[in-house]
Scaffold this motif. Structure first.
Motif, PDB file in Angstrom:
ATOM      1  N   SER A 172      -8.837  -2.795   1.539  1.00  0.00           N
ATOM      2  CA  SER A 172      -8.680  -3.887   2.466  1.00  0.00           C
ATOM      3  C   SER A 172      -8.868  -5.200   1.757  1.00  0.00           C
ATOM      4  N   THR A 211      -6.326  -6.272   8.858  1.00  0.00           N
ATOM      5  CA  THR A 211      -6.917  -7.450   8.224  1.00  0.00           C
ATOM      6  C   THR A 211      -6.201  -7.868   6.949  1.00  0.00           C
ATOM      7  N   ALA A 271     -15.136  -0.595   8.445  1.00  0.00           N
ATOM      8  CA  ALA A 271     -14.639  -1.764   9.169  1.00  0.00           C
ATOM      9  C   ALA A 271     -15.577  -2.000  10.343  1.00  0.00           C
ATOM     10  N   GLU A 316     -14.972  -5.971   6.607  1.00  0.00           N
ATOM     11  CA  GLU A 316     -14.593  -4.707   5.988  1.00  0.00           C
ATOM     12  C   GLU A 316     -15.207  -4.633   4.600  1.00  0.00           C
TER      13      GLU A 316
END
Length: 1006
Positions: free
Chosen positions: A18, A65, A602, A618
């Protein structure tokens, strides 16, 4: 179809990280990530959680994200290009070419490969995935995945994340990830044919695609088959007039003018025309003899005619060696793949994929150009230990083939200096044949009352390359054949009895065609390199929601992975022994194993709070244990925040720690041959010269002896530019810290408009790289460190008894730091024009703030090379507008490359020249130039390339249709400004001289 099958697309794409990467690329990606406009009804319509490149975490489609740069299938088809890397580079400014058909003409093993890199940080630091999976490399030189091994018709879309992603994917994802996502929902049969060519000739391409997908076993299974054949016919020197212009540019620091080389040496360009330019080689097909400053009479052969007017006339009678260089190397690629999914039960699905690729490239080059002092290394063919270096050597004055006229000229030291191109042996050629197999299989399902997903899989990849290098010379045999004698009966034989026993044939170099087929057979060698790379992977993970917070569920991923990479390289006997003109690549074997464990979380922090429509975090962690001595367990991790203060606006920030372990070649490779252009720092040495480094140059034993023998001696270097690369077993991992900050805007007042701006900062310490030859010489001769055997860089420089450099060894080191900083801007806008269809606008823009390399020298001083704006622009953009109405689609695309400077080194020298001239003017020196010329071929303005494509789909029957398409890339045939340092005087990032390209194609589906 079971409930697990509805998720198979998402699970097939899974693989973590992420990152707050850079900007989003297409409308679909921006829509998915613009949470601000998602109404409650829309969320309810799309409850299914998905995964995208960057994370295995499942989230609904409006809470992703990590921004992505993506390119969908329709946009790929619009380009009309058959090579996927060309498609991506043209449309994604963050990407650039690492290896391609226009840049690999002189590569030993890379010819015909097609690789990309992010942020100009190297293909080794850009991890290329297929369906989210790490796959076997296509080169022993590094972890390079060649995009021409992937069936282009199989590609559904491409997703890119930028910045350190090692916490997700492990090593190599330092600059980011390129994920090639293949089709998984195709139903029916599809056949496509495409052909194109440049309007100036050359650059012809042809592509065939065949795809078929269908469900079976009452929809419990799905199979997809894709095959692709792509042929690039290449482009030669003779296809472009500009390539035939002989340009050798220099700047004179006394006359303060730009010069071009001519038949009369360098002359100011203001006083000559292009017709005067000349840049030829003395490697003629008939030979040049006694070419040495100590010989007043120098000979050459005009065909079979011996002439004595070579001295000072090389640029008149020489040969333009560039005529043998391909502007675009031909390649032939075939690939096929099969994907199968099958629901074993309602809760367990099996999947399987195999890809096969067969690719080849043939690079026809110049016949070997050799001279008396061209040293090459020799080795013990059993142990691999170096023996000594050998050169063809001078032609003895008593050689029976030496013409009497040359003997009568009283040659310097009674020996024959020579230089000759061996046309009778044949053109050197590199024939690369590559086979790649990639396969993986696994099971995925659900657990804990269907609230968690699990996936376990195993993969295998194998790459083989068979390379034949034809018509090289065996230098040992050339040397033996030049030592000839005439017997009483007039027979000419080799002097060495042992060589005669092996079949030695005396060699006649005097005149075009003088080398007989028997002579050519004796000295010819065709070395072979066989490479095999294998990769085994086993991976498993589970993903789901841990528990619920007031702002939402905490999602998690836990998993482990094992990977083993091995590489073997075997060569023919002539390569093992060395002593040949081809770059020696020694045989070796190496393997690396890595065990990894990873986790990702997350965490939703706020929801529907004042100035916090949503706020989430995250984080991910990966621990990796390598079988490399200097690398213990390393940790990669990431922390990211996503904040949506109000509807339509979102901010994100990420920090990531990423690592790259050294490759097998970087660690273990013995010295392997390479030739790099460099200028000897000792060139121009005299007893009193004051050039940088010359004080230490005078300490070199060979040069010191020449100065002692002749106080007026001036050293003129004749280096062979041999610079072999070698691994370094003491390497450790390189570490990158990546920071990204971004904002996305989707305002209510401008429906259909989306904007994303992201800043990135990548700093890589202990970066694995080579030090340039210039810096190696500087460290030895022109640093505060002592000269001599205690200086490791001096030990990597070898000179012959004439003082010329015969070898500079380039080792891999953990350098100090690589830095890449910049920002990306992406904007999209959709506009419905009612009965006239709809319009889509898209802009991708990348600006580089810094791209640099810094290392610390032996003297403790830091040396920094700035690359941003030198040799490449700081600004790149791709803009497009698409009009779609019913079955008609028309796209106009504009590519922008900003201004740049050609060479940092040339600029540095020029500024020093100007400063010295200003000082002369201030002192009233008569040599002062009042108005010095600006440096030519240094400042290049912006470049625009415009392309047009159109397609129309017509229904043939209820179940079949025909799509016809075509287009013109580079509509206005702009090849860019004259670029003398580029191949064919073209700049590669302007297209390498291809110019206008026209293509047509058709696709039949049923």
């Amino acid at each position: 179809m079971s409930k697990i099958s509805t998720k198979k697309c998402a699970l097939a794409l899974a693989i973590t990280a992420s990152l707050s990467g850079h900007a989003i690329a297409n409308d679909e990606a921006i829509d998915r990530q613009s949470t601000a406009k998602a109404s409650e009804e829309v969320v309810q319509e799309v409850p299914e959680k998905i995964t995208v490149t960057g994370s295995r975490l499942k989230r609904d489609s409006f809470s992703v994200t990590t921004p992505l740069v993506t390119m969908d299938r329709a946009s790929i088809q619009d380009t009309g290009l058959g090579n996927l890397s060309d498609v991506l580079i043209d449309n994604m400014p963050a990407l650039s070419q690492s290896i391609g058909n226009t840049t690999s003409q002189s590569s030993i093993s890379g010819t015909g490969l097609s690789t990309v890199q992010l942020r100009d940080l190297g293909a080794n630091r850009t991890l290329t995935l297929i369906d989210g999976r790490r796959v076997v490399s296509n080169s022993y030189g590094g972890n390079y995945v060649s995009l021409n091994t992937i069936p282009s018709g199989m590609v559904e879309r491409v997703e890119i994340i930028s910045g350190g992603a090692s916490a997700t994917y492990g090593a190599d994802a330092v600059a980011g990830v390129v994920n090639i996502i293949t089709q998984s929902k195709k139903e029916g049969f599809e056949f496509q044919a495409r052909g194109g060519e440049t309007t100036d000739g050359g650059g012809r391409e042809f592509t065939l695609d065949l795809n078929y997908g269908t469900s079976f076993a009452d929809d419990r299974g799905y199979v997809f088959v894709s095959s692709n054949w792509d042929r690039d016919f290449g482009m030669t020197f003779y296809d472009r007039d500009r390539a035939q212009i002989e340009a050798a540019h220099s700047y004179d620091d006394e006359l303060m003018c730009n010069q071009m080389y001519t038949a009369d040496g360098y002359q100011c360009m203001s006083g000559i025309t292009q017709a005067d330019w000349a840049s030829k080689s003395d490697g003629t097909l008939g030979g040049v003899f006694l070419e040495n400053s100590n010989n007043d009479t120098q000979f050459w052969y005009d065909g079979q005619t011996l002439r004595d007017d070579w001295k000072g006339n090389e640029e008149i009678y020489g040969i333009n060696s560039q005529q043998y260089v391909m502007l675009d190397v031909p390649s032939d690629n075939f690939s096929t793949a099969i994907k199968v999914d099958y629901d074993v039960t309602d809760d367990i699905m099996s999947y399987f994929q195999i890809q096969y690729s067969k690719s080849g490239s043939f690079n026809d080059k110049s016949p070997e150009d050799e001279y008396e002092g061209a040293y090459v290394p020799r080795y013990d063919p059993v142990t691999g230990d170096p023996i000594d270096d050998i050169a063809p050597g001078y032609i003895p004055i008593d050689n029976p083939y030496v013409p009497q006229e040359i003997i009568d000229s009283n040659p310097y030291k009674d020996r024959i200096y020579w230089d000759r191109r061996f046309g009778e042996v044949g053109n050197i050629s590199t024939d690369n044949d590559r086979t790649t197999i990639r396969t993986w299989a696994g099971l995925q399902g659900m657990m804990f009352d269907d609230t968690w997903d699990w996936d376990i899989s195993a993969g295998y990849g194998q790459f083989k390359q068979h390379q034949i290098r034809s018509n090289e010379l065996n230098t040992v045999r050339v040397n033996q054949a030049l030592q000839a004698e005439k017997l009483a009966d007039g027979t000419i034989q080799c002097k060495d009895a042992e060589a005669r026993a092996q079949g030695c044939v005396p060699l006649n170099l005097f005149g075009e065609g003088s080398i007989t087929p028997e002579m050519a057979d004796w000295i010819r060698t065709n070395p072979i390199i066989d490479t095999e790379i294998q990769q085994y992977t086993v991976m498993g993970y589970i993903t789901g929601d841990l528990y619920e917070l007031p702002a939402g569920n905490v999602s998690a991923v836990f998993g482990a992975e094992y990977r083993k990479d091995s590489q073997s390289l075997d060569t023919s006997d002539d390569m093992k022994a060395g002593g040949i003109t081809f770059n020696v690549v020694p045989s070796f074997y190496g393997e690396v194993e890595v065990y990894e464990a990873f986790a990702e979380l997350a965490v939703p922090l706020l929801k529907d709070a004042p100035f916090a429509k949503s706020l989430s975090a995250e984080t991910s962690l990966r621990l990796a244990n390598y079988s490399i001595d200097n690398i213990s367990t390393v940790a990669s991790y990431k922390l990211g925040l996503l904040w949506q203060p109000i509807d339509g606006y979102m901010l994100r920030a990420n920090y990531a720690r990423a690592q790259r372990a050294p490759t097998i070649t970087e660690l273990l490779s013995p010295p392997r041959g390479d030739f790099d252009s460099f200028d000897d720092i000792c060139d121009g040495l005299t007893a009193t010269s004051t050039n940088p480094g010359h004080d230490n140059c005078r300490l070199e034993p060979t040069l010191a002896q020449k100065l002692a023998d002749d106080p007026n001696f001036e050293f003129e270097s004749e280096d062979n530019n041999y610079s072999p690369n070698t691994g370094n077993p003491n390497l450790k991992e390189e570490t990158a810290d990546t920071y990204t900050f971004g904002i996305t805007v989707s305002p209510d007042f401008l429906d259909g408009f989306n904007l994303a701006v992201d800043y990135y900062d990548i700093a890589i310490v202990d970066a694995i790289d080579e030090i340039s030859n210039e810096n190696i010489m500087r460290e030895c001769y022109d640093s505060e460190a002592s000269w001599g055997s205690d200086n490791e860089y001096c030990n990597d420089i070898t000179r012959n008894d004439e003082g010329n450099i015969v070898k500079i060894l380039q080792r891999e080191y953990n350098l100090d730091e690589l830095t890449a900083r910049g920002y990306d801007v992406v904007a999209t806008y959709k506009y419905d024009i009612g009965s006239y269809g709809n319009l889509s606008f898209k802009l991708d823009y990348n600006h580089i703030i810094e791209n640099s390399q810094t290392y610390e020298g032996l003297d403790g001083n830091s040396v920094t090379s700035q690359y941003a704006g030198y040799g490449r622009s700081k600004d790149k953009a791709a803009m497009s507008i698409v009009w779609k109405m019913d079955d008609l689609r028309i796209r106009w695309r504009t590519n922008y490359v900003g201004a740049f400077k050609a060479s940092q080194e040339d600029e540095k020298d020029y500024l020093e020249y100007v400063a010295a001239n200003d000082e002369r003017c201030a002192e009233g020196d008569a040599g002062c130039i009042a108005n010095p010329e600006p440096l030519a071929y240094q400042n290049y303005g912006s470049f625009l390339k415009h392309s047009l494509s159109a397609s129309y789909t017509m229904a043939l029957t209820d179940k079949s249709d025909l799509r016809v398409f075509g287009g013109i890339n580079n509509v206005f045939d702009d090849k860019g400004a004259f670029y003398p340092s580029g191949r064919g005087n073209f700049y590669s990032r302007y297209g390498g001289g291809a110019g206008r390209y026209v293509y047509l194609g058709a696709q039949y589906s049923f």
